[in-house]
Design a protein around this motif. Structure first.
Motif, PDB file in Angstrom:
ATOM      1  N   ASP A   5       0.843  -1.194   0.000  1.00 19.13           N
ATOM      2  CA  ASP A   5       0.000   0.000   0.000  1.00 19.13           C
ATOM      3  C   ASP A   5       0.881   1.247   0.000  1.00 19.13           C
ATOM      4  O   ASP A   5       2.096   1.177  -0.178  1.00 19.13           O
ATOM      5  CB  ASP A   5      -0.992  -0.024   1.171  1.00 19.13           C
ATOM      6  N   TRP A   6       0.247   2.390   0.212  1.00 16.68           N
ATOM      7  CA  TRP A   6       0.926   3.684   0.068  1.00 16.68           C
ATOM      8  C   TRP A   6       2.150   3.825   0.981  1.00 16.68           C
ATOM      9  O   TRP A   6       3.067   4.580   0.673  1.00 16.68           O
ATOM     10  CB  TRP A   6      -0.082   4.797   0.363  1.00 16.68           C
ATOM     11  N   THR A   7       2.145   3.110   2.093  1.00 19.00           N
ATOM     12  CA  THR A   7       3.264   3.237   3.028  1.00 19.00           C
ATOM     13  C   THR A   7       4.468   2.403   2.598  1.00 19.00           C
ATOM     14  O   THR A   7       5.504   2.410   3.267  1.00 19.00           O
ATOM     15  CB  THR A   7       2.843   2.805   4.455  1.00 19.00           C
ATOM     16  N   ASP A   8       4.331   1.672   1.472  1.00 19.69           N
ATOM     17  CA  ASP A   8       5.390   0.755   1.033  1.00 19.69           C
ATOM     18  C   ASP A   8       6.219   1.283  -0.137  1.00 19.69           C
ATOM     19  O   ASP A   8       6.858   0.490  -0.839  1.00 19.69           O
ATOM     20  CB  ASP A   8       4.795  -0.597   0.629  1.00 19.69           C
ATOM     21  N   ALA A   9       6.204   2.584  -0.368  1.00 21.47           N
ATOM     22  CA  ALA A   9       7.006   3.122  -1.479  1.00 21.47           C
ATOM     23  C   ALA A   9       8.490   2.818  -1.241  1.00 21.47           C
ATOM     24  O   ALA A   9       8.954   2.781  -0.099  1.00 21.47           O
ATOM     25  CB  ALA A   9       6.783   4.622  -1.592  1.00 21.47           C
ATOM     26  N   ARG A  10       9.216   2.605  -2.334  1.00 26.12           N
ATOM     27  CA  ARG A  10      10.642   2.260  -2.233  1.00 26.12           C
ATOM     28  C   ARG A  10      11.495   3.416  -2.733  1.00 26.12           C
ATOM     29  O   ARG A  10      11.169   4.062  -3.731  1.00 26.12           O
ATOM     30  CB  ARG A  10      10.954   1.019  -3.082  1.00 26.12           C
ATOM     31  N   VAL A  11      12.611   3.621  -2.074  1.00 24.35           N
ATOM     32  CA  VAL A  11      13.525   4.688  -2.475  1.00 24.35           C
ATOM     33  C   VAL A  11      14.265   4.263  -3.742  1.00 24.35           C
ATOM     34  O   VAL A  11      14.880   3.202  -3.789  1.00 24.35           O
ATOM     35  CB  VAL A  11      14.542   4.984  -1.363  1.00 24.35           C
ATOM     36  N   LEU A  12      14.178   5.089  -4.779  1.00 19.10           N
ATOM     37  CA  LEU A  12      14.947   4.842  -6.000  1.00 19.10           C
ATOM     38  C   LEU A  12      16.308   5.533  -5.939  1.00 19.10           C
ATOM     39  O   LEU A  12      17.332   4.949  -6.307  1.00 19.10           O
ATOM     40  CB  LEU A  12      14.167   5.349  -7.221  1.00 19.10           C
ATOM     41  N   ALA A  13      16.321   6.780  -5.485  1.00 25.28           N
ATOM     42  CA  ALA A  13      17.568   7.543  -5.467  1.00 25.28           C
ATOM     43  C   ALA A  13      17.400   8.712  -4.505  1.00 25.28           C
ATOM     44  O   ALA A  13      16.269   9.127  -4.207  1.00 25.28           O
ATOM     45  CB  ALA A  13      17.906   8.057  -6.864  1.00 25.28           C
ATOM     46  N   HIS A  14      18.526   9.232  -4.026  1.00 26.40           N
ATOM     47  CA  HIS A  14      18.407  10.370  -3.122  1.00 26.40           C
ATOM     48  C   HIS A  14      19.676  11.212  -3.162  1.00 26.40           C
ATOM     49  O   HIS A  14      20.740  10.773  -3.639  1.00 26.40           O
ATOM     50  CB  HIS A  14      18.132   9.901  -1.691  1.00 26.40           C
ATOM     51  N   SER A  15      19.541  12.414  -2.670  1.00 28.08           N
ATOM     52  CA  SER A  15      20.687  13.284  -2.465  1.00 28.08           C
ATOM     53  C   SER A  15      20.371  14.185  -1.291  1.00 28.08           C
ATOM     54  O   SER A  15      19.213  14.579  -1.092  1.00 28.08           O
ATOM     55  CB  SER A  15      20.960  14.129  -3.718  1.00 28.08           C
ATOM     56  N   GLY A  16      21.360  14.510  -0.512  1.00 27.03           N
ATOM     57  CA  GLY A  16      21.148  15.412   0.612  1.00 27.03           C
ATOM     58  C   GLY A  16      20.688  14.686   1.851  1.00 27.03           C
ATOM     59  O   GLY A  16      20.851  13.473   1.998  1.00 27.03           O
ATOM     60  N   ASP A  17      20.047  15.443   2.729  1.00 22.85           N
ATOM     61  CA  ASP A  17      19.740  14.934   4.060  1.00 22.85           C
ATOM     62  C   ASP A  17      18.461  15.601   4.559  1.00 22.85           C
ATOM     63  O   ASP A  17      18.413  16.831   4.690  1.00 22.85           O
ATOM     64  CB  ASP A  17      20.928  15.254   4.980  1.00 22.85           C
ATOM     65  N   ALA A  18      17.449  14.791   4.808  1.00 27.08           N
ATOM     66  CA  ALA A  18      16.182  15.367   5.282  1.00 27.08           C
ATOM     67  C   ALA A  18      16.369  16.110   6.593  1.00 27.08           C
ATOM     68  O   ALA A  18      15.740  17.149   6.825  1.00 27.08           O
ATOM     69  CB  ALA A  18      15.141  14.262   5.437  1.00 27.08           C
ATOM     70  N   SER A  19      17.241  15.607   7.455  1.00 34.90           N
ATOM     71  CA  SER A  19      17.406  16.244   8.759  1.00 34.90           C
ATOM     72  C   SER A  19      18.138  17.582   8.651  1.00 34.90           C
ATOM     73  O   SER A  19      18.085  18.404   9.564  1.00 34.90           O
ATOM     74  CB  SER A  19      18.167  15.314   9.715  1.00 34.90           C
ATOM     75  N   LEU A  24      16.835  15.947  -1.867  1.00 36.05           N
ATOM     76  CA  LEU A  24      15.561  15.318  -2.196  1.00 36.05           C
ATOM     77  C   LEU A  24      15.708  13.808  -2.191  1.00 36.05           C
ATOM     78  O   LEU A  24      16.823  13.274  -2.159  1.00 36.05           O
ATOM     79  CB  LEU A  24      15.081  15.779  -3.577  1.00 36.05           C
ATOM     80  N   LYS A  25      14.581  13.152  -2.231  1.00 33.64           N
ATOM     81  CA  LYS A  25      14.556  11.694  -2.336  1.00 33.64           C
ATOM     82  C   LYS A  25      13.469  11.329  -3.354  1.00 33.64           C
ATOM     83  O   LYS A  25      12.411  11.973  -3.380  1.00 33.64           O
ATOM     84  CB  LYS A  25      14.250  11.071  -0.978  1.00 33.64           C
ATOM     85  N   ILE A  26      13.751  10.337  -4.178  1.00 35.32           N
ATOM     86  CA  ILE A  26      12.769   9.911  -5.183  1.00 35.32           C
ATOM     87  C   ILE A  26      12.338   8.483  -4.865  1.00 35.32           C
ATOM     88  O   ILE A  26      13.177   7.587  -4.741  1.00 35.32           O
ATOM     89  CB  ILE A  26      13.354  10.018  -6.605  1.00 35.32           C
ATOM     90  N   TYR A  27      11.037   8.314  -4.716  1.00 35.92           N
ATOM     91  CA  TYR A  27      10.451   7.008  -4.417  1.00 35.92           C
ATOM     92  C   TYR A  27       9.711   6.487  -5.644  1.00 35.92           C
ATOM     93  O   TYR A  27       9.264   7.265  -6.501  1.00 35.92           O
ATOM     94  CB  TYR A  27       9.428   7.121  -3.278  1.00 35.92           C
ATOM     95  N   ILE A  28       9.557   5.162  -5.684  1.00 32.10           N
ATOM     96  CA  ILE A  28       8.682   4.523  -6.669  1.00 32.10           C
ATOM     97  C   ILE A  28       7.623   3.742  -5.901  1.00 32.10           C
ATOM     98  O   ILE A  28       7.935   3.104  -4.894  1.00 32.10           O
ATOM     99  CB  ILE A  28       9.468   3.564  -7.586  1.00 32.10           C
ATOM    100  N   PHE A  29       6.377   3.827  -6.345  1.00 32.29           N
ATOM    101  CA  PHE A  29       5.358   2.980  -5.730  1.00 32.29           C
ATOM    102  C   PHE A  29       4.689   2.122  -6.800  1.00 32.29           C
ATOM    103  O   PHE A  29       4.526   2.526  -7.957  1.00 32.29           O
ATOM    104  CB  PHE A  29       4.316   3.800  -4.946  1.00 32.29           C
ATOM    105  N   ALA A  30       4.346   0.895  -6.417  1.00 33.81           N
ATOM    106  CA  ALA A  30       3.577  -0.037  -7.263  1.00 33.81           C
ATOM    107  C   ALA A  30       2.700  -0.800  -6.286  1.00 33.81           C
ATOM    108  O   ALA A  30       3.139  -1.767  -5.663  1.00 33.81           O
ATOM    109  CB  ALA A  30       4.500  -0.960  -8.039  1.00 33.81           C
TER     110      ALA A  30
END
Ligand SMILES: [Fe+2]
Length: 342
Positions: A5-19, A24-30
């Motif tokens: 479901d929506w909480t199961d998106a997977r990280v495809l790629a990222h840069s930087g630091d949320a904290s 940013l971070k790019i997720y894929i969902f299926a």
């Protein structure tokens, strides 16, 4: 994938630091399932730009409801709680989570006052109170809700004894919205050669570091007329300083369309081209372009639009995506990127 479901998106790629509020971070969902009953989600890491590839998302937010179909996008600001259900079955797509700043329309410069994405076409929900009237007073339902939050890339949950969707009315400037990509007013060359694809930018998140640069630009290459004469019609094979993530968005709404049968596009498929990595049209497309006439022609009419997420940040590609590429090649994922430990 089945059971997600929506909480199961997977990280495809990222840069930087949320904290640190950078990158940013790019997720894929299926996904194939609605979120659980009485469960809400929010990202505390950043604003979420949601790009469905296929299927529809019914998004109940604290500030109202958004039905987001394929070929539409939505933005849910950081911390806005929402619940996603699937009115038409499975859904696939991408999420760009922006750690710094907010998405906005690009400066139009010499274009003037309108075209590209027009302000008038963005749709903002009205309040939708998810409670009951008791003795003439609005009351939130008193069942127990689970609130799942993403903080620094990790999921946490808590419970509360009332609905999070208890807003009866609101005003302000911090709200979710959606946009129909079919309303994008495409501009292009009317004579020769290729403007930079930044001309296709729908939304941008400007960088604070240097004027004219972006943490990320969201652009689309939709159906459009090509009227250039005596010139090469395909985008040049090129390298550039931005890192690009691209994928297909199906705009054909007919369920009989081949793209909607889920056979052509693999789940979790995307292309990542790192800064200064060569990329462009394949050889067969090049040969075809050389042979065709340059009379005005409607192009990209196959039923899908390519989207681009172009970022000045060097992206680190998730291990699972690198492994998919090494196992399955370009059929599942095309990656010209940097390995990382995600
Ligand atoms: Fe490119």
């Amino acid at each position: 994938m089945d059971g997600q479901d929506w909480t199961d998106a997977r990280v495809l790629a990222h840069s930087g630091d949320a904290s640190m509020k950078t990158g940013l971070k790019i997720y894929i969902f299926a996904i194939t399932k609605d979120m659980k009953n009485a469960q809400a989600f929010s990202s505390l890491d950043g604003d979420m730009l949601i790009i469905p590839q296929q299927g529809a998302l019914d998004i109940q937010t604290e500030l109202g409801n958004l039905l987001v179909r394929q070929n539409e996008i939505a933005v849910i600001p950081r911390g806005i709680r929402h619940r996603v259900t699937l009115p038409t079955g499975q859904a696939r797509g991408y999420i760009c989570e922006l750690f710094q700043g907010h998405f906005r329309l690009p400066e139009l410069g010499p274009i003037g006052t309108c075209s590209l994405a027009n302000v008038r076409d963005f749709q903002v929900p009205v309040a939708a109170f998810d409670g009951t009237l008791q003795d003439g007073r609005a009351c939130g339902n008193n069942r127990e809700w689970q609130v799942v939050s993403r903080l620094d890339g990790h999921l946490f949950s808590c419970t509360q004894n009332h609905t999070p969707f208890d807003v009866a009315a609101w005003n302000g400037t911090y709200y979710p919205y959606k946009y129909d990509l079919a309303r994008f007013c495409v501009l292009g060359s009317a004579l020769y050669d290729h403007p930079d694809p930044s001309l296709f930018t729908v939304l941008t998140a400007p960088s604070y570091r240097e004027p004219g640069t972006g943490v990320v630009d969201f652009a689309i290459i939709p159906p459009r007329w090509n009227v250039m004469e005596n010139t090469y019609w395909l985008p040049y094979y090129h390298r550039n300083t931005m890192t690009e993530v691209s994928g297909p968005i199906i705009y054909n709404q007919d369920e009989c369309c081949v793209w909607n049968k889920g056979l052509e596009f693999q789940p979790y498929a995307a292309t990542v081209a790192s800064a200064m990595a060569c990329h462009g049209a394949p050889e067969d497309a090049h040969k075809k372009a050389e042979e065709q006439t340059t009379a005005p022609k409607k192009v990209s009419t196959e039923g899908f639009t390519v989207f681009l997420l172009e970022t000045e940040c060097p992206l680190r590609v998730a291990d699972w995506a690198i492994q998919q590429f090494e196992t399955n090649g370009v059929a599942t994922a095309t990656v010209h990127g940097t390995k990382s430990n995600l």
